[in-house]
Design an enzyme around this catalytic site. Sequence first.
Site, PDB file in Angstrom:
ATOM      1  N   SER A 573       0.844  -1.186   0.000  1.00 23.47           N
ATOM      2  CA  SER A 573       0.000   0.000   0.000  1.00 23.47           C
ATOM      3  C   SER A 573       0.889   1.248   0.000  1.00 23.47           C
ATOM      4  O   SER A 573       1.654   1.445  -0.932  1.00 23.47           O
ATOM      5  CB  SER A 573      -0.945  -0.034   1.206  1.00 23.47           C
ATOM      6  OG  SER A 573      -1.959   0.931   1.068  1.00 23.47           O
ATOM      7  N   ASP A 658      -9.788  -3.665  -5.432  1.00 21.43           N
ATOM      8  CA  ASP A 658      -9.167  -2.839  -4.395  1.00 21.43           C
ATOM      9  C   ASP A 658      -9.822  -1.460  -4.360  1.00 21.43           C
ATOM     10  O   ASP A 658      -9.874  -0.766  -5.366  1.00 21.43           O
ATOM     11  CB  ASP A 658      -7.666  -2.710  -4.673  1.00 21.43           C
ATOM     12  CG  ASP A 658      -6.885  -2.191  -3.482  1.00 21.43           C
ATOM     13  OD1 ASP A 658      -7.449  -1.420  -2.691  1.00 21.43           O
ATOM     14  OD2 ASP A 658      -5.708  -2.570  -3.342  1.00 21.43           O
ATOM     15  N   HIS A 693      -8.079  -4.753  -1.367  1.00 15.77           N
ATOM     16  CA  HIS A 693      -6.849  -4.257  -0.748  1.00 15.77           C
ATOM     17  C   HIS A 693      -6.256  -5.233   0.257  1.00 15.77           C
ATOM     18  O   HIS A 693      -5.040  -5.340   0.375  1.00 15.77           O
ATOM     19  CB  HIS A 693      -7.130  -2.917  -0.069  1.00 15.77           C
ATOM     20  CG  HIS A 693      -5.910  -2.110   0.206  1.00 15.77           C
ATOM     21  ND1 HIS A 693      -5.130  -1.584  -0.793  1.00 15.77           N
ATOM     22  CD2 HIS A 693      -5.320  -1.739   1.366  1.00 15.77           C
ATOM     23  CE1 HIS A 693      -4.124  -0.900  -0.263  1.00 15.77           C
ATOM     24  NE2 HIS A 693      -4.208  -0.986   1.046  1.00 15.77           N
TER      25      HIS A 693
END
Length: 721
Positions: A573, A658, A693
């Site tokens: 991330s 995501d 995610h």
Amino acid sequence: MKKLAFILTIVSLTFATSCKKDKMQAEEINAPIADVVPKEMEIHGDTRTDNYYWMRLSDEQKNSENPDEHTQKVLDYLNAENDYFEKKMGHTKEFREELFQEMKSRIKEDDESVPYKDNGYYYITRYVKDGQYPIYARKKGNLDADEELLFDVNKLAEGHEYYRLGGLNVSPDNKIAAFAVDTISRRQYVLQFKNLETGEFYPEKIENTSGSSVWANDNKTVFYTKKNPTTLRAERIFKHILGTDPSKDVEIFYEADNTYSTYVFKTKSNQFIAIGSSSTLTTEYQVLNANTPNEKFKIIQPRVKELEYHISHFGDHFYIYTNKDGASNFKLMKTPVDKTGSDNWVDVIPHREDVLLEDISIFKNYLVLEERSNGLSKIRIKRWDGTADEYLPFDEETYSVRVNNNPEFDTDIIRYSYNSFTTPASVIDYNMKDKSKEIKKEQEVLGGKFDKNNYTSKRIWVPARDGKKVAVSIVHRKDTELGKDTPLLLYAYGSYGNTIPDGFSTTRLSLLDRGFVYALAHIRGSQYLGRQWYEDGKLFNKMNTFTDFIDCSKYLIENNYTSADHLYAMGGSAGGLLMGAVVNMNPELYNGVVAAVPFVDVVTTMLDETIPLTTFEYDEWGNPNEKEYYDYMLSYSPYDNVTKQEYPNMLITTGLHDSQVQYYEPAKWLAKLRAHKTDNNLLVMHTDMESGHGGASGRFNALKDTARDYGFLLEMEGIKE
């Protein structure tokens, strides 16, 4: 948030012949080449050209049962990259399965959490053998009572590629459970209700919520948060009456400022329902007596830019954790419940320059503080009557500790969890009155091979280029010899003030037992050394995050922990942004990099207010609609700074759904890297076509993702078993 060749490096003469043969075979496999469709984007008199902007799909396009030509083209490209990954890494498939089975074998499959007591019931989470998902249950009064099954998520998840149950919240009379389900992996939950006496599910389903909900004390009124369907910003609070049509729900609050999100919760005292509004630097709360859910909420303290505060309730006061009056490391204040403006706040725990106050827990007779000093977490216990003030002792050099699962107010027992790089997790009950402690559970590491005495950990301090000292926590087997041939994985995150704990990992053993050293760099952008450590790694200081990581990498090489031929980097991330920045700046330092769900197209994303979370994060990254921020962000944005040079071996991962870092960021980055890099190193990407995610749902599917990533690292080292 964005908020992680098959061409083998020749690591020894022993592998030279086989590597050369594999390399020749690998070169026969052609990588997918993405179409170049230039799109010019102009702002502040500067024009950028994005050749791969066409990869963007809307949610509707991704989820269409009859995709149009453009949608199919994008999906075909992602699938082609997945096929390429399997072809290049196909020879490691059996080894990856071996790693998965090895990781799985360490887990107690029929495991059970330590029960915690709440409102007369003991709540338990357990797993059964071969079960991907948890089972939630409870027992009334004592642990010898009959078990009541709340949810068997394994059954609920049948027929779903992705399934996550969250927001479990039982009504005050213990009869009804609110819960929320996400089957897409975009953190858009459907709020539902179950009668715990009859087992029946209520017909109403409330879509597009944040997942959490709060019961008023009347056992029928529920407050919840709805998201903007496009940006996914949590922006509206609604009130629902159980058994009524959700379309008739009353909107209680709308957060009009798109740089804020909103949420609702109940104080531990159960006397107040609170609505919070927060941006990165500013918060605001309004409260309502939980016994009168039809009254209006009242503001605690109107928002003031860069004033952060968080509320708890005890007796006649609200206790306020805040940075008021320049308390950068936060302090604790209190104010009467009928005089809540900041002019009435008085200090309870004053600000300290060398101690970060991270959280508080309130009990009838005790105040518990979670603090961080010199990078280490501490638990401090104070009696309200002033007769005691103590810190719990922890002996290891690196460790992780936190207070958790303490819903009971009138108790002498505090529960906390403890683990370290070498010590599996323990759940401990500490009696704050007689100072005794009971270890309720120690994490079992199955398989018969783990002995904590075989591993060692330490913390070193690395000088950064500006003179600051960066802590790096390190763990390895005692029989691993450190030197230029030692493989070392350096991990970091470095954003949002998020401090990665020095915690135990059963999966990491698969690297350590094969000779890897694992290192965690506590770079700026976290709060490891207090709030200023975070401030020094954001906005116009963001470059410190990247140079800290690079300086740690150089230090490990120069001090003979490893060498550039055996150093690996990993982040996800915002940590994936870190990976993208450092491989542009100093690619020669790393033999391999794993970038998970990487936030790499910083400028384009932060200019697009339709993308989830963009406006909410201006205080973290800056607003590129302002030229100063645009120029600075452009100077490090990984996608914009890809250049013609050699890059390390790289594995990039993403998820089609995501909601935090859109899949097309890593996909575009991969395509641009492939078009520019001047080496023959391995560059592959894996897209989970069903997840978002957080990766795959289910505890075993998540292990397969880890086995894939570790398989890549071990392959780069020529370790095949």
